[in-house]
Design an enzyme around this catalytic site. Sequence first.
Site, short mmCIF file in Angstrom:
data_model
loop_
_atom_site.label_atom_id
_atom_site.label_comp_id
_atom_site.label_asym_id
_atom_site.label_seq_id
_atom_site.Cartn_x
_atom_site.Cartn_y
_atom_site.Cartn_z
N TRP A 20 -9.11 5.54 9.19
CA TRP A 20 -8.70 4.95 7.92
C TRP A 20 -7.87 5.96 7.14
CZ3 TRP A 20 -11.82 5.70 3.00
CH2 TRP A 20 -11.19 5.06 1.90
N GLY A 21 -6.69 5.56 6.75
CA GLY A 21 -5.87 6.35 5.85
C GLY A 21 -4.73 7.08 6.53
N SER A 43 0.83 -1.21 0.00
CA SER A 43 0.00 0.00 0.00
C SER A 43 0.86 1.26 0.00
CB SER A 43 -0.90 0.02 1.24
OG SER A 43 -1.39 1.32 1.50
N ASP A 73 -3.89 9.98 5.95
CA ASP A 73 -4.29 11.36 6.23
C ASP A 73 -5.17 11.48 7.47
OD1 ASP A 73 -6.37 9.98 5.01
OD2 ASP A 73 -7.07 11.69 3.84
N ARG A 109 -10.42 -0.24 -10.91
CA ARG A 109 -11.30 0.89 -10.62
C ARG A 109 -11.58 1.70 -11.87
NH1 ARG A 109 -7.91 2.46 -5.15
NH2 ARG A 109 -8.46 0.55 -4.02
#
Length: 199
Positions: free
Chosen positions: A183-184, A12, A186, A55
Site C-alpha cells: 500500500w502506498g 489520488s 512509498d 479527517r
Amino acid sequence: MAHIDYYFATISPYTYLCGVRPAEIAAAHGATLTYRPIDLMQVFSRTGGQAPADRHPSRQDYRAQDLRRRAMATGKPLIPKPAFFPTNPAPSSYAIIAAQADGSGDLAALVAGITRACWAEDRDIASDDVIRDCLTAAGFPAALADSGLLAGAEAYHRNTEDAVRLGVFGAPFFITDSDERFWGQDRLDDLESYLAGRT
C-alpha cells in the site's frame, strides 16, 4: 510470470507520485500489470477510512507534510491544493478502462498524465477536453473519452467491489498473484524487492 493488480484512484496524489514506475518495475521483473481504477471514496467509507477533508486536523496536517516530502523525494512538482480537487474521478477512470481494452497507446503514460493534470497542472480531470488531451498525449484515440461508457462504469464498479473484497483500503495498492500486498507510493521499493526475490 508474476502478475500485479494495480488498484489506484485518478484523484489520488500518491497515485500521481507513482508516475510510470509501477510499469517500469513490472517490466524489469517480467511481470504483467493490470490497471484497476477504483472509487476511492467508496473504498474509504467501506473500510474504515475517511475522505481527506473529513479527517482530524492533525491527520490533514501530516498528509500535507508527507505529500511535500514525497514530491521532493520523487522530483515531481505538486500543487498542495489543486483548483479541481476533489473532482469526479469516474470519467477519467472510464477512459483508462477503455484505453486498457484498446491497447494502442502507453497506458502507464496515460495514468501518469491524468494524475499529473490534477496535481501538477491545475486541470479538471473530469473535463472531457482534459481527458482527450491526456489520451492523445499517451498515443490513444481521443474518442475513447466517449466510448464504452457503460462497460467502463461496470468495470469501475467491479474494480471497487473487488478492491473491498480483497482488502484494499487506500490508493495506490498493489496485489500480486501470490497475494502479497503493498500500500502506498512509498512501498514501490518493497514491491520491487519482492519481485526480485529479496524479500
